[in-house]
Scaffold this active site. Structure first.
Site, PDB file in Angstrom:
ATOM      1  N   GLU A   1      -5.903   6.242  -2.944  1.00 50.83           N
ATOM      2  CA  GLU A   1      -5.334   7.465  -3.544  1.00 50.83           C
ATOM      3  C   GLU A   1      -6.292   8.641  -3.513  1.00 50.83           C
ATOM      4  O   GLU A   1      -6.475   9.327  -4.515  1.00 50.83           O
ATOM      5  CB  GLU A   1      -4.863   7.179  -4.976  1.00 50.83           C
ATOM      6  CG  GLU A   1      -3.845   6.049  -5.045  1.00 50.83           C
ATOM      7  CD  GLU A   1      -3.282   5.790  -6.454  1.00 50.83           C
ATOM      8  OE1 GLU A   1      -3.844   6.319  -7.431  1.00 50.83           O
ATOM      9  OE2 GLU A   1      -2.288   5.050  -6.547  1.00 50.83           O
TER      10      GLU A   1
ATOM     11  N   ASN B   1      -5.698   3.535   1.453  1.00 45.55           N
ATOM     12  CA  ASN B   1      -4.410   3.184   0.830  1.00 45.55           C
ATOM     13  C   ASN B   1      -3.928   4.350  -0.021  1.00 45.55           C
ATOM     14  O   ASN B   1      -4.736   4.986  -0.711  1.00 45.55           O
ATOM     15  CB  ASN B   1      -4.661   1.946  -0.054  1.00 45.55           C
ATOM     16  CG  ASN B   1      -3.421   1.269  -0.584  1.00 45.55           C
ATOM     17  OD1 ASN B   1      -2.531   0.922   0.188  1.00 45.55           O
ATOM     18  ND2 ASN B   1      -3.355   1.060  -1.893  1.00 45.55           N
TER      19      ASN B   1
ATOM     20  N   HIS C   1       5.960   2.659  -3.545  1.00 44.21           N
ATOM     21  CA  HIS C   1       6.645   2.554  -4.844  1.00 44.21           C
ATOM     22  C   HIS C   1       7.902   3.424  -4.740  1.00 44.21           C
ATOM     23  O   HIS C   1       7.818   4.646  -4.853  1.00 44.21           O
ATOM     24  CB  HIS C   1       5.720   3.023  -5.971  1.00 44.21           C
ATOM     25  CG  HIS C   1       4.513   2.152  -6.140  1.00 44.21           C
ATOM     26  ND1 HIS C   1       4.608   0.852  -6.618  1.00 44.21           N
ATOM     27  CD2 HIS C   1       3.204   2.361  -5.875  1.00 44.21           C
ATOM     28  CE1 HIS C   1       3.399   0.311  -6.646  1.00 44.21           C
ATOM     29  NE2 HIS C   1       2.523   1.203  -6.196  1.00 44.21           N
TER      30      HIS C   1
ATOM     31  N   ASP D   1       7.670  -1.766  -4.467  1.00 44.97           N
ATOM     32  CA  ASP D   1       8.663  -2.079  -5.494  1.00 44.97           C
ATOM     33  C   ASP D   1       9.737  -1.004  -5.424  1.00 44.97           C
ATOM     34  O   ASP D   1       9.487   0.088  -4.933  1.00 44.97           O
ATOM     35  CB  ASP D   1       8.076  -2.264  -6.913  1.00 44.97           C
ATOM     36  CG  ASP D   1       7.106  -1.204  -7.375  1.00 44.97           C
ATOM     37  OD1 ASP D   1       7.167  -0.059  -6.886  1.00 44.97           O
ATOM     38  OD2 ASP D   1       6.290  -1.509  -8.269  1.00 44.97           O
TER      39      ASP D   1
ATOM     40  N   GLU E   1       2.198  -2.141  -1.690  1.00 42.32           N
ATOM     41  CA  GLU E   1       2.542  -2.245  -3.125  1.00 42.32           C
ATOM     42  C   GLU E   1       4.035  -2.016  -3.348  1.00 42.32           C
ATOM     43  O   GLU E   1       4.439  -1.303  -4.277  1.00 42.32           O
ATOM     44  CB  GLU E   1       1.744  -1.213  -3.931  1.00 42.32           C
ATOM     45  CG  GLU E   1       0.248  -1.314  -3.752  1.00 42.32           C
ATOM     46  CD  GLU E   1      -0.555  -0.349  -4.626  1.00 42.32           C
ATOM     47  OE1 GLU E   1       0.002   0.228  -5.579  1.00 42.32           O
ATOM     48  OE2 GLU E   1      -1.751  -0.181  -4.338  1.00 42.32           O
TER      49      GLU E   1
END
Ligand code: XIL
Length: 310
Positions: free
Chosen positions: A129, A170, A206, A236, A234
């Site tokens: 990030e 990432n 996400h 979801d 990651e």
């Protein structure tokens, strides 16, 4: 025969199928059983972050991370290391250091943690990030103290410590072509041109139900064309509660489309889901493929069908 008797990992031939786990849920037998049967890669949800491994200066505690590595070993899973350099979940003692101290501490942290896990980690999220939404480097403790070069430095240090680990950058909101992913693309191109040891880009992913970016596959492709692996790290897909059958079906189609996007890009190496049961999720919105009673939702069969090429 139960439709899911085959387990996702046995259908995943071209890519790995990963999951973020926490050993704090290992007391639940369903949690351990499903995690080990369905997935062949794991990420520590929090246990390898700096605040978890060195909460006070010089006192390292890798117990929880080690438990995950042990679980991975027992179940023949790869491990993704998450994460070395991030602006969040940094212990307080680091935030109060002087500028000179920050540089050596940055190097020491990468070295200490990667030395501990050397040989056990398939890929590290070396930096996490580091971009603002407009595509410039985030105004973090690292950027403020070390300048633009901190990213290249982190990769060089990491590569010296564990030359066999794949080293990743990432981030989130980089799944589409937009200002942020353009900024990342420019940086990664420069790092490659300078010979910095970077091997992959992680797309957190996400998402919200019904809102998977239409250009995800082509965006993954442009990064892989730089000579890098790409991974979904990651995933979801949250819905606005309450859950309905329609939302569950749309969520299943959304999971399928993300797996298809990865499978359509030759250097997309795997998809990691950020947890697997709605019982243990960082986000509100029943975002994961198993419900909070450990029953598979429609997403599980949809993922399996894509992995099998149906
Ligand atoms: C989250 C964890 O899931 C939570 O348990 C924790 O409280 C905060 O961090 N991006 C990342 C992950 O890179 O490390 C974050 O994980 C989710 C967003």
């Amino acid at each position: 025969m139960n439709a899911n008797a085959q387990h996702l990992r046995s259908s995943a031939n071209k890519i790995y199928i990963g999951v973020a786990l926490t050993p704090s849920a290992f007391s639940e037998s369903n949690y351990k059983t499903i995690a080990g049967q369905e997935f062949n890669c794991l990420t520590a949800e929090n246990e390898m972050k700096w605040d978890a491994v060195e909460g006070s200066r010089g006192n390292h505690n890798y117990n929880a991370g080690d438990q995950l590595v042990e679980f991975a070993h027992q179940n023949q899973m790869k491990v993704r290391g998450h994460t070395l350099i991030w602006h969040s979940q940094v212990p307080n003692w680091v935030q109060s250091l002087s500028k000179a101290d920050i540089e050596s501490t940055f190097k020491k942290h990468i070295t200490d943690e990667m030395t501990h896990y050397k040989g056990k980690i398939y890929a590290w999220d070396v930096v996490n990030e580091v971009f603002e939404e407009n595509g410039v480097l985030r105004n973090s403790i690292w950027h403020k103290n070390l300048g633009d070069n901190f990213v290249a430095e982190a990769f060089k240090i990491a590569h010296e410590v564990d030359p066999n680990a794949k080293l990743y950058i990432n981030d989130y909101n980089i799944e589409s072509k937009n200002a942020k992913s353009d900024g990342l693309y420019k940086l990664v191109s420069q790092l490659k041109a300078q010979g910095v040891p970077i091997h992959g880009v992680g797309f957190q992913s996400h998402f919200s139900v019904g809102a998977i970016p239409h250009d995800f596959a082509s965006n993954l492709q442009r990064f892989s064309a730089l000579g890098l692996d790409v991974a979904i790290t990651e995933l979801d897909i949250a819905m606005k509660l309450p859950s309905t059958p329609e939302k569950l079906s749309q969520q299943a189609r959304d999971y399928a489309s993300v797996f298809k996007d990865c499978l359509s890009v030759p250097r997309c190496v795997g998809v990691t889901i950020w947890g697997f049961t709605d019982k243990h999720s960082w986000i509100h919105g029943d975002a994961l493929p198993w419900d909070s009673n450990y029953h598979p939702k429609p997403a599980v069969a949809a993922i399996e069908a894509v992995l099998k090429g149906h």
